[in-house]
Structure formats: C-alpha cells, structure tokens
Write an enzyme that holds these catalytic residues in place. Structure first.
Site, PDB file in Angstrom:
ATOM      1  N   LYS A 236      48.222  48.487  36.661  1.00 47.98           N
ATOM      2  CA  LYS A 236      48.944  47.532  37.509  1.00 47.98           C
ATOM      3  C   LYS A 236      48.391  46.119  37.331  1.00 47.98           C
ATOM      4  CE  LYS A 236      47.923  49.750  41.292  1.00 47.98           C
ATOM      5  NZ  LYS A 236      47.223  50.904  40.713  1.00 47.98           N
ATOM      6  N   THR A 237      47.065  46.014  37.393  1.00 45.18           N
ATOM      7  CA  THR A 237      46.457  44.697  37.240  1.00 45.18           C
ATOM      8  C   THR A 237      46.735  44.158  35.838  1.00 45.18           C
ATOM      9  OG1 THR A 237      44.780  45.321  38.844  1.00 45.18           O
ATOM     10  CG2 THR A 237      44.285  43.416  37.459  1.00 45.18           C
TER      11      THR A 237
ATOM     12  N   GLU B 167      46.985  44.279  44.434  1.00 46.11           N
ATOM     13  CA  GLU B 167      46.510  45.019  45.627  1.00 46.11           C
ATOM     14  C   GLU B 167      47.431  44.758  46.817  1.00 46.11           C
ATOM     15  OE1 GLU B 167      44.002  47.068  45.345  1.00 46.11           O
ATOM     16  OE2 GLU B 167      42.756  46.337  43.694  1.00 46.11           O
TER      17      GLU B 167
ATOM     18  N   ARG C 138      37.371  55.223  40.416  1.00 47.63           N
ATOM     19  CA  ARG C 138      36.651  54.150  39.724  1.00 47.63           C
ATOM     20  C   ARG C 138      36.025  54.661  38.435  1.00 47.63           C
ATOM     21  NH1 ARG C 138      39.565  50.926  40.906  1.00 47.63           N
ATOM     22  NH2 ARG C 138      40.629  52.664  41.885  1.00 47.63           N
TER      23      ARG C 138
HETATM   24  P1  ATP Z   1      43.588  50.135  40.271  1.00 51.07           P
HETATM   25  O1  ATP Z   1      44.629  50.912  41.022  1.00 51.07           O
HETATM   26  O2  ATP Z   1      42.270  50.808  40.331  1.00 51.07           O
HETATM   27  O3  ATP Z   1      43.580  48.700  40.644  1.00 51.07           O
HETATM   28  P2  ATP Z   1      45.195  49.443  37.984  1.00 51.07           P
HETATM   29  O4  ATP Z   1      46.453  50.203  38.157  1.00 51.07           O
HETATM   30  O5  ATP Z   1      45.211  48.026  38.360  1.00 51.07           O
HETATM   31  O6  ATP Z   1      44.016  50.219  38.730  1.00 51.07           O
HETATM   32  P3  ATP Z   1      44.124  48.520  35.507  1.00 51.07           P
HETATM   33  O7  ATP Z   1      42.811  48.136  36.032  1.00 51.07           O
HETATM   34  O8  ATP Z   1      45.116  47.471  35.203  1.00 51.07           O
HETATM   35  O9  ATP Z   1      44.765  49.616  36.488  1.00 51.07           O
HETATM   36  O10 ATP Z   1      43.965  49.432  34.230  1.00 51.07           O
HETATM   37  C1  ATP Z   1      43.041  50.521  34.181  1.00 51.07           C
HETATM   38  C2  ATP Z   1      42.445  50.622  32.792  1.00 51.07           C
HETATM   39  O11 ATP Z   1      43.422  51.057  31.873  1.00 51.07           O
HETATM   40  C3  ATP Z   1      41.943  49.291  32.282  1.00 51.07           C
HETATM   41  O12 ATP Z   1      40.773  49.501  31.532  1.00 51.07           O
HETATM   42  C4  ATP Z   1      43.098  48.833  31.392  1.00 51.07           C
HETATM   43  O13 ATP Z   1      42.645  47.947  30.395  1.00 51.07           O
HETATM   44  C5  ATP Z   1      43.603  50.128  30.818  1.00 51.07           C
HETATM   45  N1  ATP Z   1      45.040  50.106  30.467  1.00 51.07           N
HETATM   46  C6  ATP Z   1      46.054  49.821  31.280  1.00 51.07           C
HETATM   47  N2  ATP Z   1      47.245  49.915  30.638  1.00 51.07           N
HETATM   48  C7  ATP Z   1      46.964  50.267  29.369  1.00 51.07           C
HETATM   49  C8  ATP Z   1      47.765  50.537  28.191  1.00 51.07           C
HETATM   50  N3  ATP Z   1      49.098  50.452  28.218  1.00 51.07           N
HETATM   51  N4  ATP Z   1      47.124  50.878  27.074  1.00 51.07           N
HETATM   52  C9  ATP Z   1      45.773  50.977  27.034  1.00 51.07           C
HETATM   53  N5  ATP Z   1      44.961  50.753  28.095  1.00 51.07           N
HETATM   54  C10 ATP Z   1      45.555  50.399  29.250  1.00 51.07           C
HETATM   55 MG    MG Z   2      44.153  46.948  39.826  1.00 48.93          MG
END
Ligand code: ATP
Ligand code: MG
Length: 703
Positions: free
Chosen positions: A30-31, A212, A630
């Site tokens: 998401k981030t 968030e 995490r």
């Molecule tokens: P949270 O809910 O904990 O905030 P999030 O949904 O924001 O998590 P991110 O932090 O954006 O998730 O991504 C999690 C991990 O996965 C990061 O290391 C990111 O670089 C990697 N990632 C996300 N999308 C991809 C993708 N399409 N290909 C490879 N790696 C990815």
């Molecule tokens: Mg995030």
C-alpha cells in the site's frame, strides 16, 4: 513506471482523476502504491508542489521522501510529504490570521497542556489534570468545542471537565498557543468557515494521498474532505485490521463513510503480501480471523513457507530478555535456518508498552549489542531540550506564558517565586501576557525596584536574542550563536548543579551539543524540513528553524541506516518491517493488555463479554496482527510465566493470541542446545570485535 508493481497496484497508481481507496492487508504494498503514485502524477504533468502525501508519523514522512527521491530525484523535495499535524501548521501559519492567530503562534507540548489545565481547573494534582487532558483531547478529536462538550455532557464529572475546557481555551487564546489537537481542529475550522481559504487550498492541491487511512480520526477525515472538495482527487490506503489508535480517537467510520460520501469511489484490493513468509502470514491471518470483518480480504505470500514461528517461554522478564538476546546472537551467527551474515539492523524487538524496553536494553548492553529505542521517550521530551525550546518559543511568541516561566527559571537568574507570582497576578488583572506585563510602567506599584530591574534585564535579553536569531543564517553562524548563548546563561553549569550524577549531567550536555549541531544543520539547509512548513531546503535564519521544531518528534530522522537492533513499541512499529522480529511480553494481561478489573484482569468471564471489553480485545488483536506482520523471514513470540503487577510478581499465562496463531506441529519449541551453541560461537567472535561493539553500544545507549 510499472516496474515492481503488480496489476492491482498499477491500477491504483494509474487511477488519477477521482477518489481511490486501496484496502489491503499488511505488507501488500500500500505504501509502495503511494510513492509510485507520486511519481506517476508528476509524470502525468502535475507539479510536485501540488501533491500532498500524508503520513502517520514524521519518521514515515522522511522515509517516504527518501523513497520518492529514488523514483523522481530532486522533485521529491517539493512534494508536500508530512503528517496531518504538520500540514495543519503550514495552513495555520499561512492563513490562521482569519482565526485571530498570529503566524508565530506557539505549539504546546503535552506537559505544557497539563500545567495549564492544573491552573485552569484549580488543581495541583497531575493525575487529575491528565484525566481532563485526555477527555478534552477526545472531545476535540470528535470536533467538539467547550460549549458543545458541555451540551452533550452526560454527568457531573463531564460537566466539570467541559467547564475547565472553556477556561483552558481562553488561556490558549491569551497565550497565542495551540495544542496538538488544534493542529487538526483549527485547519478544519479554517477550511470549513472560510470559503476563500478553502478555495485556495483546493486549487493548490491537485492530489492528496493518505497512508494508514484506518488510523485517521473524525476531524482528519473532515480536513481531507475539505481539501479535496467534490472532485475528490485523493488516494487513501489502509487496512481495517491494523487500526490500533481507537483509544486516541481514530475511527473506522472513516473507512465506512468513504463509499457513501464518494459514490464514485474506486476501491482496489491488493492480495499478495510481499513482506513475509507463508508461515508468518498464516499466523497473522489466524490471529486476525476472529475479528469482525469490515471488508473481506485474502492475503497470500509467494515467499515460501520459511522458518516456523517460534514460541519462547521464560520465567520472568529478565529471563525473557536473555533468551531474546541469545536468539539474536544465534541468528546472527548463522546457527538457525535463516543463514549467516545478518546485520544488527535486521532485528527488532517489539513490545506493548514503553516501560518494557528497559529490561531488554539492559540485556543488550550486557551482550554488547548496539541498539536504539524508537517510539520511546523522544529527544524533544528530554528536560534539557525542552529548556532550550522554551527560549525559542519565547522568541517566536512573546505571549507564550508557559515558555516564559520555563525560560526565566532555567537557569535560575535571581528572579524568585514571589516576583513571578506578583507578575502573574498583575498580568491577569490587566489581561496582559507575562512578557507584556514585565514592561508595563505600573509594574513598580506591585514589585520592588530590584525585582522590576531583574525582570527588565531578562526581557531585554530575550528581545536581543530574538533580534540576533532573526539575523543569523547558515550552519556556522547558527552554531556559534547557540554556543555563545549557552555560555551566557551558563547552561552547562546549570546541568551539573541540577544533577547528582556527573555522568548524567555530562550526557545531558552532550544532548545539548547534539541539539546545537542539529539546529545549525537545519539553518544551513542541510536537512530536509519534514515539518512541511517549508518544502525547499535553503539557508534559513535560526529563528525560522526554531519555529519548526515544536513539531518534530524525533531528532534521529537521519539515523535510519544505523546498524543497530531496534527496540520499539508495537504502535510505533506500524508500517515498518524487519527480517527478524521478536514479539516479547506476549503474556495474558500484557498483550492483550489488562482488559477487565482487578478481580478479572483478563476480561475472561463465564458470561458474555461486555461490548467495551470486546472492542478493546479486538483492538489488542489488531495490535498483535500488526506485530506479527512486521516480520519478513523469522518471528519469535515470547511470554513469561510470571509478570509484574505493581510491585508484586504474579503467575501469568501465555497470551490467548498465541493459541489463536494456531501454529501447527512444525512449530518447535526453541531448543536450549541451540542457545548454548550460539553463545559459544558468539563468545569466540566477541574476542575479535568486542572493542568496536563496545564503542557502538556506548553511543547507542546514552540516556
Ligand atoms: P503495511 O500494511 O505494513 O503498512 P504496506 O501494505 O504498506 O504494509 P509496503 O510497506 O508498501 O506494504 O510493502 C511491503 C514490502 O513489500 C516492501 O518491502 C515493499 O517494497 C514490497 N513490495 C510491495 N509491492 C511489491 C511488488 N509489487 N513487488 C515487489 N515487492 C513489493
Ligand atoms: Mg504501509
């Protein structure tokens, strides 16, 4: 552009002309969608300064800016990447005048608020004042002012608090000060009640992105709506299962309301988790399973099964800390299945409450492992830094009475309590701030000439400093100015006089010097200004730098790449990831935190749980889910057979969440032989690098 994004992520990134909600579980990217979307919007022609990305913490803002820099280079500096609070400050500095606020208003910290409330409520009891503070903050987060709070008060207690809130608000206006909640509430009032201000901001911002989103409160949602207007060009990303700030007024209603308020809302779900192994993700999914679902979600990982999640039991906290350290050492030494060659920065120890850090710090220090505590006491909460900040606040806003009182007494300068009391009653009689009162010609009627003389001397000194700070630019001059000032007020001596332990005084003085370095680096434009108040780094006057500091919760913005083990609360770990995570204190009564009363501390009852307890349990469960997710490659969950309750030690049980993880038979208990092997290996290694580690540990553990 589509590099490193799956189809659903690409869809979210490419959908630019209307409201978009990305709703997905932990680690699903998401981030990442937000950072890539910033780049996409710029590529599509939107000027970087017309994009606002709102993060939950200053630290997250810094990290996002770094990532954006990797994608778009220098343009990243111009994008408004900051918290809701920092955006609020910027809006109030620019447009607060229509609310009767000077651009140099002061931002009060929690301690200031407590002492103003003591005064407003006529109580000397801190605990009582804190209760008022808490209630008032929740009201403000619900968008209520004192009159509205009074109107809806349900009992005498609430009525009293609402009356105190009215007096508190009067004082804030008099001091030209705002509290943290005002940084959201006042921008909302600005946008809602002043169409010209609203039009300005809506025209400025071409797209607003919110990370968030599940942890925004009602007022923040209203601010967002006002900022984006009917067009609704925004992207919100969030996960209802990670909503962990309900206790602070965040509400999932914001997620429920989006599709109603924006019928054209595009909802995108992400289902692949790129962070964790299947074993870890399964445990997470099992834990969150029992919670009611706002939106059904599935989450899978293609990173393979990985190492099983470990459950570690310990006799007490000290023992738990020892076992945690042993685990870190054995993983680092390559004794477990995760392979060798791990850096300290790959490890995090996560816990429910700040005070739990201490035992783990001790054990890490003993083992000479470098670490940092994040989400604990921030640099700006330290007394010595607050002392100096009080002076800055006074330069910026002469009417800031709490800052006046702190500066005039730190260090003591022969202006005693009786003088200040007389000044205080004189100033309230004539409705002046303390600083204004000090220069009043009739002050002589209530104070002896000598006292008036010392007050004048202080007032002139403050004015003189303010004048010079305004004209001091760049790192070198700023540093020289600060050192000279500290010498003038004899601050180092003040620290040594006030502290029994010389070591402690010395470390406080080191903090002060660090602070000087940091302030001057900002004056030199060497550090990005994450406060959002300024988006281009150029040389600043020391006065300008001073204006932005009240907002920064940590000085260590640039310290992310330190090679140290992280100790953090679960709340502060949100959004972050580490290869190896140790969740500690997963003991009933700790996590979930005490849910019921003393007779029934776990909230377990034969009958059904009350609605309140049930909701708290669900939030605790989300906290556990945040903790588990995490971890990237390995996760250990530990609990203690005895835990502290006040001064006593009582028998304790493993958290119900451990059973809920439903770890299957492949989960082995940690093998004591493994620990022994690890210790031996570590012992051999230590002989080689103990000197280096010791230096790092001393640096990292300075209080
Ligand atoms: P949270 O809910 O904990 O905030 P999030 O949904 O924001 O998590 P991110 O932090 O954006 O998730 O991504 C999690 C991990 O996965 C990061 O290391 C990111 O670089 C990697 N990632 C996300 N999308 C991809 C993708 N399409 N290909 C490879 N790696 C990815
Ligand atoms: Mg995030």
């Amino acid at each position: 552009m589509s590099a490193g994004l799956n189809l659903a992520q690409q869809e979210a990134v490419n959908y630019m002309h209307g409201p978009c909600l990305v709703l997905a579980g932990a680690g699903s990217g998401k981030t990442r969608v937000i950072t890539h979307k910033i780049a996409r919007l710029i590529a599509a022609g939107l000027e970087p300064q017309r994009i606002a990305a709102i993060t939950f913490t200053n630290k997250a803002a810094t990290e996002m800016r770094e990532r954006a820099k990797g994608l778009i280079g220098r343009d990243a500096k111009k994008v408004v990447i900051c918290t809701f609070h920092a955006l609020g400050v910027r809006m109030m500095r620019e447009d607060g005048a229509v609310l009767g606020l000077k651009p140099q208003f002061s931002i009060l910290d929690s301690d200031d608020v407590t002492s103003i409330l003591k005064d407003a409520g006529g109580s000397t009891d801190t605990a009582t004042a804190r209760q008022w503070q808490w209630a008032i903050s929740l009201w403000k987060n619900m968008g209520l002012n004192a009159a509205q709070a009074l109107a809806q008060a349900k009992d005498d207690n609430e009525r009293v608090t609402a009356t105190i809130m009215a007096r508190y608000e009067e004082r804030l206006t008099a001091y030209q000060s705002v509290d943290f909640d005002d940084l959201i509430g006042m921008p909302l009032a600005l946008l809602r009640d002043h169409p010209e201000v609203r039009a300005k901001w809506q025209a400025l911002l071409g797209h607003v992105l919110v990370d968030e989103y599940q942890d925004t409160n009602a007022t923040q949602y209203e601010v967002l709506k006002m900022l984006v207007g009917e067009r609704g060009r925004f992207t919100a990303v969030g996960d209802d299962d990670q909503s962990i700030y309900g206790w602070r007024g965040a509400t999932l209603d914001n997620l429920k309301k989006l599709p109603i308020d924006y019928p054209q809302l595009k909802v995108i779900k992400l289902e692949q988790n790129y962070r964790s192994t299947s074993a870890i993700l399964r445990a997470a999914n099992n834990v969150i399973g029992p919670n009611p679902k706002l939106y059904p979600k599935t989450l899978f990982s293609e990173l393979g099964e990985g190492e099983p999640v470990r459950v570690v039991d310990a006799d007490n906290e000290e023992h738990e800390a020892e076992r945690t350290v042993a685990r870190i050492q054995s993983i680092r030494a390559g004794i477990t299945a995760t392979g060798a060659g791990h850096e300290w920065r790959e490890f995090a120890v996560l816990y429910r409450a700040n005070h739990q850090a201490r035992t783990f710090e001790k054990a890490l220090r003993k083992a000479q492992i470098p670490y940092k505590v994040s989400g604990g006491q921030s640099f700006f909460d330290r007394a010595e830094i607050k002392d100096l900040c009080a002076w800055f606040r006074l330069w910026i806003n002469n009417d800031d009475d709490p800052a006046f009182l702190r500066a005039v007494t730190t260090p003591k300068r022969g202006i005693g309590h009786t003088t200040l009391q007389a000044l205080g009653s004189f100033s309230s009689k004539y409705k002046l701030s303390l600083f204004e009162a000090l220069f009043s010609s009739s002050l002589g009627s209530v104070l002896p000439a000598k006292a008036v003389g010392s007050l004048h001397e202080f007032g002139r000194y403050v004015n003189d400093l303010e004048f010079r700070a305004r004209h001091t630019h760049g790192a070198q001059d700023a540093r020289a100015f600060m050192l000279e000032w500290l010498k003038d007020i004899d601050y180092e001596k003040h620290l040594y006089d006030g502290e029994d332990s010389e070591k402690l005084a010395a470390s406080r003085w080191t903090n002060v010097l660090d602070f000087c370095d940091w302030m001057s680096a900002r004056a030199g434009g060497e550090i990005d200004d994450t406060s959002g108040a300024s988006i281009v780094s150029e040389k600043k006057s020391l006065l300008e730098v001073a204006q932005t500091i009240a907002l920064l919760s940590t000085i260590s913005e640039r310290e992310q790449d330190q090679n140290v083990v992280t100790l953090s609360t679960l709340h502060a770990a949100k959004g972050l990831e580490w290869p190896h995570v140790m969740l500690v204190g997963v003991t009933e009564g700790m996590l979930p935190f005490k849910l019921g009363d003393d007779d029934n501390p776990t909230g377990r009852a034969d009958g059904p749980m009350s609605e309140g307890i049930l909701q708290r349990l669900q939030e605790e469960r989300r906290l556990m889910y945040v903790g588990i997710t995490r971890a990237q490659r390995s996760l250990a969950v530990s609990w203690t057979k005895r835990r502290k309750k006040g001064r006593e030690m009582i028998a304790a049980l493993p958290s119900r969440f451990i059973a809920e993880m439903a770890l299957d038979k492949t989960t082995a208990k940690e093998d004591p032989r493994e620990k022994l092997k690890a210790l031996r290996a570590e012992f051999a290694k230590k002989a080689v690098d103990s000197a280096a580690a010791a230096a790092a540990a001393t640096a990292a553990s300075a209080p």
